[in-house]
Design an enzyme around this catalytic site. Structure first.
Site: not given
Ligand code: LLP
Length: 393
Positions: A218, A250, A289, A293, A320-321, A348
């Site tokens: 995160g 993570e 993205r 978002y 086409c959007e 992502y």
């Molecule tokens: N651990 C878990 C359980 C997760 O659900 C996620 C991301 C991560 C770790 C990794 O999070 P990060 O460090 O990458 O923030 N598609 C979205 C982001 C979705 C994140 C989902 N879970 C985007 O493009 O911003």
């Protein structure tokens, strides 16, 4: 570009390494495992780069697990997250000796127990708790409310741990939480940490030993000019609170986000009285993205073009959007045929791409030292339908 065609993703191997090592080294001698979240970018060259420097992996499907194994990663350095692991996935994960299942519900705990029983083995588990960090006080956690579908209510966790403790097929490793993504302030993480540490105290008092704490991913990156988290300061703050307990993180985006770009070409220029559109060959199916978002990615010209048309451009794709854009209102000097780099696209980006509008998925290239390598071939038109069948009657 000439060699690989356009559009394409380009990743820097040394940036991926440096970003992971920054997390790893920030822990010093404190016991830890930095498990890269595979969902951010699952190309096997990225996974192999990380496996070689000792990374662990956070996986959410058998597909991700098999990628990690093919790329040289080890099952016993994988944590298995996700709200709905199937029996087949659990079985395979047990066979390859995953380090831990992050369990998201009572029914999932039952399923893991029954698969472990059928294999006459013990499944290593952590319970993912939802620490209910108040998203209102921390507006940067934009996924705060949605996160409620994840994990187990912190107040119900003790019951679940007691159930796990009483099972001969479950082996409690620790506790897990993940509060959201692209978080740019450390305070929500530390609020969550305080809550889970309280729970760990309670568990200890109930005779349940927690030897590892997984704080999820995160950590936000810089897309524009935002201030984000200082990784060393974040990890120092964790270490100062947790005593001797082993920490798992993570991170996904913070390892690969700024290590990748998306390259796209200006196909046409289209200006009317209100708008300047640069129609590019990349689209929402390649990099979702911005459409999904409303995410901001910086856009830079690959080569400065001082003879182009200076305007505030909307960069729109061929799909086409109306929502098919990669950027809006960008001051650039552009001509047809120019290449543009959409920055911070390593996380992502490709993993969320699709074949919408029957567009083959793009190539991926990795730069290593002064060399570049094709790490995923561009899909062919034939690839689009070679698993499809007509009904012959
Ligand atoms: N651990 C878990 C359980 C997760 O659900 C996620 C991301 C991560 C770790 C990794 O999070 P990060 O460090 O990458 O923030 N598609 C979205 C982001 C979705 C994140 C989902 N879970 C985007 O493009 O911003």
């Amino acid at each position: 570009m000439v060699a690989y065609g356009s559009p394409l993703y380009v990743y820097s191997r040394s940036d991926v390494e440096r970003n992971w090592l920054e997390f790893d080294q920030a822990f010093g001698s404190h016991p830890h495992l930095v498990c890269y979240a595979v969902k951010a970018n699952s190309n096997i060259a990225v996974l192999n780069t990380l496996a070689k420097i000792g990374a662990g992996f956070d996986i959410v499907s058998q597909g991700e697990l098999e990628r990690v194994l093919v790329a040289g990663g080890q099952g016993n350095r994988c944590v298995f997250s996700g709200v709905a692991k199937t029996a087949k996935e659990i079985k395979r994960a047990l066979e390859v000796g995953v380090r831990c299942f992050n369990v998201e519900s009572a029914s999932e705990l039952d399923r893991i127990e029954s698969v472990a029983k059928s294999l006459n083995t013990q499944a290593p588990i952590s319970i993912r708790v939802n620490p209910n960090v108040d998203a209102k006080t921390h507006p940067y956690i934009s996924t705060g409310l949605k996160e409620n579908k994840f994990g187990v209510d912190i107040d119900d966790a003790i019951n679940l741990y007691q159930r796990a403790q009483n099972s001969e097929y479950l082996n409690i490793q620790g506790l897990d939480c993940h509060i959201g993504s692209q978080i740019t302030e450390v305070s929500p993480f530390l609020d969550a940490l305080d809550k889970v540490l309280e729970l760990i105290d309670q568990l200890n008092k109930n005779g349940i030993k927690i030897s590892q704490l997984d704080l999820g991913g995160g950590i936000g990156i810089v897309y524009d000019d935002e201030q984000t988290i200082d990784i060393q300061a974040y990890i120092d703050a964790i270490i100062s609170k947790v005593g001797k307990i082993e920490i798992i993180l993570e991170p996904g985006r913070s390892i690969v986000g700024n290590a990748g770009i998306f390259v796209t070409k200006v196909e046409f220029i289209k200006q009317n009285s209100e708008h300047s559109f640069a129609i590019i060959d990349g689209a929402m199916n390649d990099l979702l993205r911005p459409s999904f978002y409303n995410a901001y990615h910086q856009v830079l010209p690959v080569n400065e073009n001082s003879n182009g048309i200076q305007a505030s451009w909307d960069l729109v794709g061929p799909i086409c959007e109306t929502g098919d854009f990669l950027a809006k209102d960008r001051a650039l000097s552009l001509s047809q045929g120019d290449y543009l780099a959409v920055m911070s696209a390593g996380a992502y980006g490709f993993t969320m791409s699709s074949n919408y509008n029957s567009r083959p998925r793009v190539a991926e290239v990795m730069v290593s030292g002064d060399q570049h390598y094709l790490v995923r071939e561009r899909e062919t038109i034939q690839d689009l339908f070679n698993k499809e069948h007509m009904i012959n009657d």
